[in-house]
Design a protein around this motif. Structure first.
Motif, PDB file in Angstrom:
ATOM      1  N   GLY A  94       0.755  -0.995  -0.183  1.00 16.99           N
ATOM      2  CA  GLY A  94      -0.041  -0.098   0.036  1.00 16.99           C
ATOM      3  C   GLY A  94       1.228   1.141  -0.464  1.00 16.99           C
ATOM      4  N   VAL A  95       0.432   2.472  -0.943  1.00 18.80           N
ATOM      5  CA  VAL A  95       0.440   3.409  -1.097  1.00 18.80           C
ATOM      6  C   VAL A  95      -0.597   4.794  -0.684  1.00 18.80           C
ATOM      7  N   SER A  96       0.539   5.596  -0.329  1.00 22.77           N
ATOM      8  CA  SER A  96      -0.417   7.070   0.642  1.00 22.77           C
ATOM      9  C   SER A  96      -2.115   6.206   0.840  1.00 22.77           C
ATOM     10  N   ALA A  97      -3.064   6.832   0.114  1.00 22.48           N
ATOM     11  CA  ALA A  97      -4.215   6.309   0.870  1.00 22.48           C
ATOM     12  C   ALA A  97      -4.809   4.950   0.456  1.00 22.48           C
ATOM     13  N   GLY A  98      -3.802   3.742  -0.486  1.00 22.84           N
ATOM     14  CA  GLY A  98      -4.160   2.733  -0.469  1.00 22.84           C
ATOM     15  C   GLY A  98      -3.361   2.047   0.357  1.00 22.84           C
ATOM     16  N   GLY A  99      -2.858   2.916   1.513  1.00 22.05           N
ATOM     17  CA  GLY A  99      -1.866   2.067   2.923  1.00 22.05           C
ATOM     18  C   GLY A  99      -3.342   1.204   3.455  1.00 22.05           C
ATOM     19  N   PHE A 100      -4.156   2.868   3.352  1.00 24.65           N
ATOM     20  CA  PHE A 100      -5.169   2.241   3.722  1.00 24.65           C
ATOM     21  C   PHE A 100      -6.413   1.329   3.705  1.00 24.65           C
ATOM     22  N   ILE A 101      -5.991   1.146   2.884  1.00 20.34           N
ATOM     23  CA  ILE A 101      -7.094   0.077   2.340  1.00 20.34           C
ATOM     24  C   ILE A 101      -6.314  -1.815   3.217  1.00 20.34           C
ATOM     25  N   ALA A 102      -4.846  -1.233   2.267  1.00 18.59           N
ATOM     26  CA  ALA A 102      -4.072  -2.745   2.729  1.00 18.59           C
ATOM     27  C   ALA A 102      -4.028  -2.622   3.646  1.00 18.59           C
ATOM     28  N   GLN A 153       0.141   7.012   8.710  1.00 21.35           N
ATOM     29  CA  GLN A 153       0.357   8.145   8.339  1.00 21.35           C
ATOM     30  C   GLN A 153       1.513   8.243   8.301  1.00 21.35           C
ATOM     31  N   ALA A 154       2.601   7.938   8.381  1.00 20.25           N
ATOM     32  CA  ALA A 154       4.259   7.984   7.213  1.00 20.25           C
ATOM     33  C   ALA A 154       3.497   8.122   5.687  1.00 20.25           C
ATOM     34  N   SER A 155       2.947   6.814   5.156  1.00 20.95           N
ATOM     35  CA  SER A 155       3.076   7.188   4.211  1.00 20.95           C
ATOM     36  C   SER A 155       1.862   7.793   3.240  1.00 20.95           C
ATOM     37  N   SER A 156       1.415   8.029   4.010  1.00 19.21           N
ATOM     38  CA  SER A 156      -0.039   9.477   3.209  1.00 19.21           C
ATOM     39  C   SER A 156       0.137  10.687   3.693  1.00 19.21           C
ATOM     40  N   ALA A 157       1.269  10.834   4.101  1.00 19.39           N
ATOM     41  CA  ALA A 157       2.000  12.440   4.920  1.00 19.39           C
ATOM     42  C   ALA A 157       2.352  13.392   3.103  1.00 19.39           C
ATOM     43  N   LEU A 158       1.345  13.814   2.843  1.00 19.05           N
ATOM     44  CA  LEU A 158       1.248  14.406   2.020  1.00 19.05           C
ATOM     45  C   LEU A 158       2.121  15.583   1.532  1.00 19.05           C
ATOM     46  N   PRO A 159       3.042  16.042   1.286  1.00 12.92           N
ATOM     47  CA  PRO A 159       4.617  17.521   1.412  1.00 12.92           C
ATOM     48  C   PRO A 159       3.315  18.755   1.324  1.00 12.92           C
ATOM     49  N   GLY A 160       3.372  19.391   2.089  1.00 11.99           N
ATOM     50  CA  GLY A 160       2.764  20.545   1.666  1.00 11.99           C
ATOM     51  C   GLY A 160       0.764  21.241   3.174  1.00 11.99           C
ATOM     52  N   LEU A 161       0.649  19.739   2.298  1.00 16.88           N
ATOM     53  CA  LEU A 161      -0.435  19.156   3.533  1.00 16.88           C
ATOM     54  C   LEU A 161      -0.639  18.647   4.513  1.00 16.88           C
ATOM     55  N   PHE A 162       0.317  17.931   5.505  1.00 14.63           N
ATOM     56  CA  PHE A 162       0.743  17.533   6.529  1.00 14.63           C
ATOM     57  C   PHE A 162       2.154  17.478   6.365  1.00 14.63           C
ATOM     58  N   PRO A 163       2.399  17.551   8.015  1.00 13.04           N
ATOM     59  CA  PRO A 163       3.699  17.738   7.647  1.00 13.04           C
ATOM     60  C   PRO A 163       4.276  16.256   8.234  1.00 13.04           C
ATOM     61  N   PRO A 164       6.146  16.159   7.598  1.00 15.15           N
ATOM     62  CA  PRO A 164       6.001  15.100   7.620  1.00 15.15           C
ATOM     63  C   PRO A 164       6.521  14.782   9.297  1.00 15.15           C
ATOM     64  N   VAL A 165       5.916  12.877   8.653  1.00 15.31           N
ATOM     65  CA  VAL A 165       6.047  12.293  10.201  1.00 15.31           C
ATOM     66  C   VAL A 165       7.085  11.504  10.433  1.00 15.31           C
ATOM     67  N   GLU A 166       7.624  11.915  11.552  1.00 15.00           N
ATOM     68  CA  GLU A 166       8.936  11.961  12.574  1.00 15.00           C
ATOM     69  C   GLU A 166       8.625  10.446  13.755  1.00 15.00           C
ATOM     70  N   ILE A 167       9.888   8.852  12.752  1.00 13.33           N
ATOM     71  CA  ILE A 167       9.949   7.798  13.048  1.00 13.33           C
ATOM     72  C   ILE A 167      11.215   7.521  12.974  1.00 13.33           C
ATOM     73  N   ASP A 168      11.821   7.095  14.420  1.00 12.87           N
ATOM     74  CA  ASP A 168      13.151   7.040  14.584  1.00 12.87           C
ATOM     75  C   ASP A 168      14.294   8.218  14.420  1.00 12.87           C
ATOM     76  N   GLU A 169      13.619   9.305  14.582  1.00  9.57           N
ATOM     77  CA  GLU A 169      14.833  10.173  14.175  1.00  9.57           C
ATOM     78  C   GLU A 169      14.961  10.395  12.650  1.00  9.57           C
ATOM     79  N   HIS A 170      14.294   9.981  12.094  1.00 13.33           N
ATOM     80  CA  HIS A 170      14.302  10.587  10.669  1.00 13.33           C
ATOM     81  C   HIS A 170      12.719  11.174   9.965  1.00 13.33           C
TER      82      HIS A 170
END
Length: 414
Positions: free
Chosen positions: A50-58, A198-215
């Motif tokens: 799953g990628v972005s919105a497809g991640g919800f479904i997957a 959440q990270a996969s669907s964080a569209l730049p400009g619309l949502f802030p980047p998601v921090e995971i393990d200091e990245h």
């Protein structure tokens, strides 16, 4: 000696992104596929990507939620079993991001003023210093992690990649390196499924980047549209791919001009892109860019994995219904899901010959009795059609089927 039993085919599913509209299309299409393909259970596939919105479904499918259950929660907002999606989740301002950047702004403004005066830098060069004070996203999608975590920790489900019965890979993009981050793969499977969505669907400009393990991670579509190679590299016999966003071909009608006399007015006239102004032009540009990239990827898959049957399912490029819909809109979800459902059924009928041959190799068959039933619908009563309209539709599907059969032979001859 008894012949050894043939191993069950390995089947994978890849779902591309496309905002709420993409998820709506994918659910409608999956419901049509689920009931029309005998011998295939979408909750028991070998691998989900799953990628972005497809991640919800997957993530929902990998957790045993059927396409119809996803439709009840996502499309019809049924509270039975817990609501999986509420558009209000994505409309909460990113207050923490605004506050963090706001604290930085006075210092940045003082630095820009110093560079423009005492530093004798140009005004534009000095104003560049203010860029770091701008928020990286307008809305917060933290509720995605919170709500999905509550949904996936219920009995019979899990929020841990390692506890799933099937493989699940949710792809995001590492903002610090620009590389794909395949959450769910070894080394990435310690991250909760809800956080990966959440990270996969964080569209730049619309949502802030998601921090995971200091990245920091953003939408997975920045790197690739489909990321089907994640499953193909593991070796699968059948790869099903769903792509919800395609460029609209406004120069061709969905049916021949002579066959459109009985259609309503909105179906007769094909809108021109330029008539929609800047939003329409940008939408077409975005769709064309990601689709051309996906087409190159699909051609590469066919060359690199010749032993795998690959089936791509996407909207008709000539159909204005999904193109004219708001990519981030949710108000017409019932009508659009029904449209995707019926359009996918029509696609299966129009490609019945080529698809039947390909699917039969993996123990899957098309239920033509169900596909030919005009009374079938997803969430809305079907529109009544005249006998002439049904006959025209059937003729168009037969012509499309013939085109799919003759197309490869014609290209080889050329």
């Amino acid at each position: 000696m008894r012949p050894s039993k043939k191993p069950a085919p390995k089947i994978a599913l890849a779902l591309a992104g496309g905002g709420p509209l993409g998820a709506i299309y994918e659910i409608g299409a999956l419901c049509a596929l689920d009931e029309s393909l005998d011998g295939l259970d979408f909750t028991r596939l070998d691998h989900y990507v799953g990628v972005s919105a497809g991640g919800f479904i997957a993530a929902g499918l990998a957790n045993g939620m059927t396409p119809r259950e996803l439709c009840a929660s996502f499309i019809e907002s049924s509270t039975q079993g817990g609501e999986i999606f509420d558009p209000a989740w994505l409309m909460v301002p990113a207050y923490s991001e605004f506050a963090r950047r706001g604290i930085m702004f006075p210092g940045l403004a003082a630095s820009a003023l110093w560079r423009a005066t005492l530093g004798r830098k140009s005004v534009m060069h000095s104003l560049e210093r203010l860029g770091a004070g701008l928020p990286t996203g307008i809305f917060s999608n933290a509720e995605v992690d919170k709500r999905l975590a509550a949904l996936f920790t219920r009995e019979g489900r899990t929020n841990d990649f390692r506890q799933l019965k099937s493989r699940l890979t949710l792809v995001a993009t590492n903002l610090d390196t620009g590389e794909a981050a395949p959450f769910g793969r070894p080394g990435w499977d310690h991250v909760p499924i809800s956080k990966a969505v959440q990270a996969s669907s964080a569209l730049p400009g619309l949502f802030p980047p998601v921090e995971i393990d200091e990245h920091y991670f953003v939408d997975g579509a920045l790197k690739k549209t489909m990321h089907a190679s994640v499953a193909l590299d593991d070796g699968v016999d059948l790869m099903l791919c769903l792509n919800p966003l395609v460029p609209f071909n406004s120069t061709e009608s969905h049916t021949a001009r002579v066959m459109r006399r009985g259609l309503p007015e909105e179906k007769r006239s094909i809108p021109r892109i330029v008539d929609g102004g800047l939003p329409a032009v940008l939408s077409q540009t975005f769709r064309s860019m990601i689709h051309s990239r996906m087409e190159l990827g699909m051609k590469h898959y066919e060359r690199a994995y010749p032993e795998t049957d690959i089936v791509l399912i996407e909207p008709d490029h000539r159909d204005p219904e999904l193109y004219l819909a708001n990519t981030f809109g949710y108000g017409r979800r019932r009508q659009l899901a029904e449209h995707a459902y019926q359009q996918t059924r029509a696609m299966l009928r129009s490609r019945r010959t080529s698809l039947a041959q390909k699917l039969e190799r993996h123990g899957i068959s098309l239920n033509m009795e169900l596909l030919d039933d005009p009374r079938r619908h997803l969430v809305a009563p079907p529109r009544p059609r005249t006998r002439i309209g049904q006959a025209i539709s059937s003729l168009q599907e037969v012509m499309d089927d013939l085109g799919h059969i003759l197309g490869p032979a014609t290209r080889r001859a050329a």
